[in-house]
Design an enzyme around this catalytic site. Structure first.
Site, short mmCIF file in Angstrom:
data_model
loop_
_atom_site.label_atom_id
_atom_site.label_comp_id
_atom_site.label_asym_id
_atom_site.label_seq_id
_atom_site.Cartn_x
_atom_site.Cartn_y
_atom_site.Cartn_z
N ALA A 73 41.22 43.53 45.71
CA ALA A 73 41.80 42.79 44.58
C ALA A 73 41.03 41.47 44.43
CB ALA A 73 43.30 42.56 44.79
N LEU A 74 39.75 41.61 44.31
CA LEU A 74 38.85 40.46 44.42
C LEU A 74 38.93 39.52 43.22
CD1 LEU A 74 35.73 42.36 45.82
CD2 LEU A 74 37.54 41.19 47.10
N GLY B 235 37.82 33.40 44.20
CA GLY B 235 37.93 32.82 45.55
C GLY B 235 37.09 33.62 46.52
N HIS B 236 37.25 34.96 46.48
CA HIS B 236 36.38 35.81 47.29
C HIS B 236 34.93 35.61 46.84
CE1 HIS B 236 40.23 38.24 47.16
NE2 HIS B 236 40.02 38.21 48.46
N LYS C 55 41.47 28.42 52.46
CA LYS C 55 42.80 28.63 51.88
C LYS C 55 43.72 29.18 52.96
CE LYS C 55 45.30 31.61 48.84
NZ LYS C 55 45.55 32.71 49.75
N GLN D 92 44.10 31.01 59.73
CA GLN D 92 43.30 32.21 60.05
C GLN D 92 41.87 31.81 60.41
OE1 GLN D 92 43.40 36.00 57.65
NE2 GLN D 92 41.67 35.04 56.63
#
Ligand code: AMP
Length: 259
Positions: free
Chosen positions: A30-31, A34-35, A147, A151
């Site tokens: 679901a790019l 941001g990706h 973001k 992680q």
């Protein structure tokens, strides 16, 4: 772009290849732009640029969140081709988890706060899948967005702690013109919810407001705040709008304080 429909296909195609100029961007598909920022950097830094699309079930606490995760593979493939990616890998569960989830990587400090507090086991799933993806690609540079700062921090620590021969590259958060951090989950917001979501970053950046005041304001507007907290010189938030969980964080710099 070569599309490897399985781990086995990737292993076969990459056998004996040169891993020294290989970069990797792990994603759940679901790019969006941001990706795109991570992928552009990866393409520019490396001769071979790999993207993985894998919605990793071991990091989802809530089965509905997993089944509702957006899927747009054909659009994603077109987008990756337009960015000049050399290889897309589409792993499958049985290949990535030959012993199911009986072997894993876990962390007992930073993974227990913020997103790890109410989502027990989330980062255990994340760290395990990231280690698998790094090992199977042998990528020398791996790109993560800030973001998801917690992680990024945990993956960086894992790579250092296990002497993994790779470098984690942290990329700044890409936002829309209203400051909302781009996210695959934004697609599930109604127009009214989208307007509300766009107010969240402004509040978070306002250092004249305490985290309690931000929480109260967001709850008044109809959010359900999971946490709003300061640590690691940053301010973090996670809040639900309906059943969509939004997260964001900002650096606590003098600039931000003045805004
Ligand atoms: P995901 O597909 O959500 O797992 O994200 C894959 C990678 O893209 C992660 O490293 C995310 O932190 C990063 N990413 C997602 N959204 C953004 C954004 N708005 N800005 C920068 N990086 C992002």
């Amino acid at each position: 772009m070569i599309i490897h429909e399985s781990v086995a296909e990737w292993m076969k195609a990459s056998e004996g290849g040169d891993a020294s100029a290989r970069g990797l961007v792990p994603t759940m598909g679901a790019l969006h732009e941001g990706h795109g920022s991570l992928i552009r950097q990866c393409v520019s830094d490396n001769t071979q640029s790999l993207v993985t699309i894998y919605v990793n079930p071991t990091q989802f606490e809530n089965p509905d969140d997993l089944s509702n995760y957006p899927d747009s593979l054909q659009d994603d493939i077109r987008y990756l081709e337009s960015l000049g990616v050399s290889d897309l890998i589409l792993p499958r569960y049985k290949e990535l988890y030959p012993f199911d989830f009986t072997l894993f990587v876990d962390e007992s400090l930073d993974s227990k706060v913020l997103c790890g507090k109410n989502r027990i086991g989330h980062f255990k799933g994340v760290l395990s899948v990231v280690m698998k993806l790094i090992n199977l690609t042998q990528a020398r540079r791996v790109y993560f967005g800030k973001k998801d700062f917690q992680q990024y921090r945990l993956v960086s620590k894992m790579v250092e702690a296990y002497f993994m021969p790779t470098r984690i590259v942290g990329m700044e958060t890409v936002r829309d013109e209203h400051g909302l951090a781009l996210s695959s989950r934004n697609r599930r917001l109604s127009p009214e919810q989208l307007n509300l979501a766009r107010q969240m970053n402004g509040l978070l950046r306002n250092m004249l407001l305490s985290t309690d005041e931000i929480t109260r304001q967001l709850n008044d507007w109809g959010f359900r705040v999971d946490y709003c907290e300061e640590r690691w010189d940053r301010r973090f938030i996670a809040a639900y709008l309906g059943d969509v969980r939004l997260i964001d964080n900002v650096e606590m710099t003098a600039d931000v304080r003045a805004s």
